[in-house]
Write an enzyme that holds these catalytic residues in place. Structure first.
Site, short mmCIF file in Angstrom:
data_model
loop_
_atom_site.label_atom_id
_atom_site.label_comp_id
_atom_site.label_asym_id
_atom_site.label_seq_id
_atom_site.Cartn_x
_atom_site.Cartn_y
_atom_site.Cartn_z
CG ASP A 120 6.85 -16.19 19.88
OD1 ASP A 120 6.17 -15.37 20.50
OD2 ASP A 120 6.36 -17.03 19.09
CB CYS B 123 47.36 -18.88 -2.33
SG CYS B 123 47.91 -17.43 -3.26
CB CYS C 37 -0.93 0.01 1.22
SG CYS C 37 -0.04 0.03 2.78
CB CYS D 45 44.22 -16.45 -6.17
SG CYS D 45 45.87 -17.00 -6.63
#
Length: 810
Positions: free
Chosen positions: A498, A86, A17, A89
């Site tokens: 909760d 490695c 909305c 890189c």
């Protein structure tokens, strides 16, 4: 002079909305540097104008939208990267990808040789990403959909392992005669040594053919203005080969000089051997993810409109198709059962070992197994939209992400190779001057320094442990969104739960039946159930479940009493069923049952009265409650044993919340809390606890608290909003998984730190030994290869982790 204004269009999902659009606009305009934000609800986009160059990487904008409660739809583009060796890189590729306009985040995984790029939907083209990687000196190609290409990827991995094995064995076979010659030389049997010419003939192809990969990758690093492990190996072995060739050429005819061909060849052989073992170990680290990918069958059986069946490729399935699954077959898509019933094995997705009974209107997921019966399901989601595909993406994302500790490692890796080269040069100069050595000795010591230093182990330390840990978690029904959630979870000191749907079942059940004097409890239950026969109210459903199988009377003259209850006739007797207010309005005397009703209400129960409307007499009470889940009490006990405090947050009354908390052993209760206040309470709890706070929830109202916590843990049985906000998702609605998730996070983090310790230890110990001439180049090569293998092997030990329940059973 005013700063230049830039603009971009950001996709935003979840708006419904105009107030949603206003909320997003407010969140975006609050960011420093944003001049304006205009949200178009119809097109679900936000046009943002900004002056801060930091916003060009999109991170602050995306974070603002997500904190406002919405999502920025993202593309997750996967690439296969070739040529990395490695950690340095990894840094180069990430830097190149992050520099591409529109890229929000790029993560490179050395262990799987993949890169994942996150960008707003449609913002980045794959061709641009590939070109950026190539400019950085590496090869790249699109990485196809994980589930669809699992077989091809596995074949490719197997071929790579076989190729590395063959090259390692060839290098070892060629090196053996050279190493044997060194043994004869040490034993004084110079006549049994290979002549210098043959040493040169054998060592040269090892150096420049089998070792070509080091030159290629090292040159790519140099072109990019940086260095990597391959550069160190190339420099060290070339120096050893060149020194040997120079010593041979300057030697007098018939002279047998001490050469270092065997050292150069052995270094390449050892590194090749290490790469083979590393490739094998990498295959094992991704085993859990591959197992997930292979769950979905390649073909499916579809029912045609005329009722006949056809077997098609799974990728051909479309929503609303009728999927026919026989006993012993796996579901190829997510769907809703429209015919048949059977037990479905969902262990591969949820970790639950017991099959789940499924019937009409029940949801089934791709990859789960139909154990018995014939099931026809209407397809709801296919391909990348299935729960299995989302899980695979989530696991891949977690594996590609980096914990905060890795940032320090990345900074070290960026300067590691230049520092090592500097140390080698200092070693050379020191040996040649102050140590009184000659040119030969100085070169040997410098070569050993170059070879022992291995940034490869540093690059593998974190991703290897993450890949094993997150894959293991997924197998047990725990989905970890990213490495940061994993690292934070290990430090959790307090868990806030909760109540409804998390610790309790989330639906009412009949807990107590209290009958008046002379009334049968069973008859009371059947009359109340009959009176509610046509109702869809949750309390009516609870009554039907409790009275299942019992004969019910005939009901007529039913009347709904909104806010009070219901009335009607059962077998001709006028009855009332509802709350105390209904009893008062109808003149029912509650005195005989009032004490019992107050006792039950004090326990947090919802109390309903059954009364005879004609005789104005209370017949009895039926109490309803949201019962704790069977595993909840043991879950709380497990957390306490781990030294973690627990708090329960609930919007229910204090009596109801405290009653549940007392049964579960929860130390603290915060009741009658509004959803918008939960996030503020989480912030307060963090200050009190002095450590990380986890929030466990399942509903939309839990999303703000999940986002406010250090780590949010969402129940997979809950809403999508909760799961998108949380850092960890539990695929089963089992609170016991909270302790398991924290336990696994601690175990994975411990492996990461152990790996980093060993990776650093190899270099801290090895480099000084090499610099002072206590480690020859051949042993240095072996130690370097061993460092990567040991880090991977240590990560694989994490596979021995088991949930506490399984350990207790053992």
């Amino acid at each position: 002079m005013s700063a230049a204004v830039a603009a971009l269009d950001l996709p935003v999902a979840g708006m419904s909305c105009a107030s949603c659009a206003g909320r997003v606009e407010k969140a975006l305009t609050a960011i420093p540097g944003v001049q304006s934000a205009n949200v178009n609800l119809a097109s679900e986009t936000a046009h943002v104008e900004f002056t801060s160059p930091d916003l060009a990487v999109l991170g602050p904008l995306v974070t603002a939208v997500e904190k406002a409660g919405y999502q920025v739809p993202q593309d997750r583009l996967a690439l296969k990267i070739g040529g990395m060796s490695c950690a340095s890189c990894v840094g180069r590729v990430e830097k190149a990808l992050n520099a591409v306009p529109g890229v929000q985040k790029a993560s490179v995984n050395l262990a799987s040789e993949t890169a994942e790029v996150v960008a707003p939907r449609g913002a980045v083209d794959m061709a641009v990403l590939i070109n950026a990687v190539k400019k950085a000196g590496y090869e790249a190609r699109p990485f196809d959909d994980a589930a669809a290409s699992a077989s091809a990827r596995e074949d490719e991995a197997a071929q790579k392992v076989a190729r590395e094995r063959n090259l390692a064995l060839l290098a070892i076979l060629l090196t053996l005669p050279l190493a044997g010659g060194m043994v004869f030389e040490l034993g004084g049997q110079h006549d049994l040594m290979l002549p210098p010419f043959w040493q040169f003939v054998i060592a040269t192809p090892v150096q420049f053919i089998l070792g070509w990969r080091f030159y290629r990758a090292g040159w790519g690093a140099l072109r990019a203005g940086t260095g990597n492990m391959d550069l160190l190996v190339a420099l060290g072995t070339t120096a050893a080969w060149g020194l040997s060739t120079w010593l041979w050429w300057r030697a007098a005819p018939g002279e047998m000089p001490h050469l270092y061909y065997e050292g150069a060849a052995a270094i390449i052989a050892f590194v090749r051997l290490g790469k083979w073992l590393e490739a094998r170990a990498k295959g094992q680290t991704v085993a859990a993810l591959r197992a997930l990918m292979k769950l979905k069958p390649a073909t499916a059986r579809r029912r045609r409109p005329d009722g006949s069946e056809e077997e098609i490729a799974t990728v051909m399935l479309q929503p609303d198709d009728r999927l026919v699954v026989r006993a012993g077959e796996a579901f190829a898509a997510d769907g809703l059962i429209v015919e048949g019933r059977g037990s479905v094995d969902e262990s591969m997705l949820t970790g639950e070992s017991l099959p789940v009974e499924k019937g009409i209107d029940d949801v089934v997921h791709a990859g789960t197994l139909n154990r018995d019966g014939l099931i026809v399901a209407r397809v709801m989601a296919v391909g990348g939209e299935t729960a299995l595909a989302r899980i695979v993406r989530l696991v891949e994302t977690a594996q590609a992400s980096k914990p905060p500790i890795q940032k320090l490692v990345d900074q070290i890796s960026a300067v590691f190779v230049p520092v090592v080269i500097l140390i080698a040069l200092v070693t050379f100069a020191f040996t040649l001057t102050l140590a009184g050595g000659d040119m030969e000795m100085a070169l040997v010591h410098a070569i050993a320094v170059l070879v022992i230093a291995c940034p490869c182990a540093l690059g593998l330390a974190t991703p290897a442990a993450l890949m094993v840990g997150t894959g293991l978690a997924a197998r047990h029904g725990i989905l970890i969104r990213d490495a940061e959630a994993l690292e934070v979870a290990r430090n959790v000191k307090l868990v806030a739960f909760d109540k409804t749907g998390t610790l309790t079942a989330g639906k009412p059940v009949v807990t107590d039946i209290v009958a008046a004097s002379g009334i049968d409890e069973q008859a009371l239950l059947m009359q109340a159930t009959a009176l509610q026969a046509g109702s869809q109210h949750p309390l009516a459903q609870a009554l039907r479940e409790r009275a299942a199988g019992c004969p019910l009377g005939v009901m007529d003259d039913f009347r709904d009493r909104p806010g009070r209850g219901v009335s009607g006739r059962i077998d001709g007797t006028p009855l009332l069923f509802g709350n105390a207010r209904l009893m008062r309005e109808e003149g029912i005397d509650p005195s005989a049952l009032l004490a019992a009703a107050e006792r039950l209400a004090g326990q947090g129960r919802t109390v309903s009265w059954l009364a005879d409307a004609q005789r104005k007499r209370a017949l009895g009470l039926i109490a309803f409650g949201d019962e704790p889940k069977p595993q909840a009490a043991s879950a709380i006990a497990r957390l306490k044993a781990m030294g973690i405090h627990t708090v329960m947050l609930s919007g229910d009354s204090k009596g109801a919340a405290q009653a549940v908390a007392a049964r579960l052993g929860i130390e603290r209760v915060e009741a009658e809390i509004l959803p918008q206040d939960k996030a503020a309470l989480i912030t307060a709890l963090r200050k009190e606890s002095g450590g990380a706070v986890a929030m466990v929830g399942d509903g939309i109202n839990d999303a703000p608290a999940l986002g406010a916590a250090d780590v949010g843990i969402a129940m997979g049985t809950g809403t999508d909003v909760a799961m998108q906000t949380a850092g960890i998702t539990l695929m089963r609605g089992d609170p016991a998984l909270v302790a398991e998730a924290i336990g696994l996070a601690r175990a994975t983090d411990a492996k990461i730190r152990q790996n980093l310790f060993w990776a650093f230890a190899y270099n801290v110990i090895g480099i000084p030994l090499a610099a002072f001439g206590l480690l020859n180049p051949m042993l240095a090569g072996a130690a370097m290869a061993l460092s990567s293998v040991s880090v991977l092997s240590n990560a694989l030990l994490l596979k021995r982790w088991r949930p506490a329940a399984q350990e207790d059973a053992r």
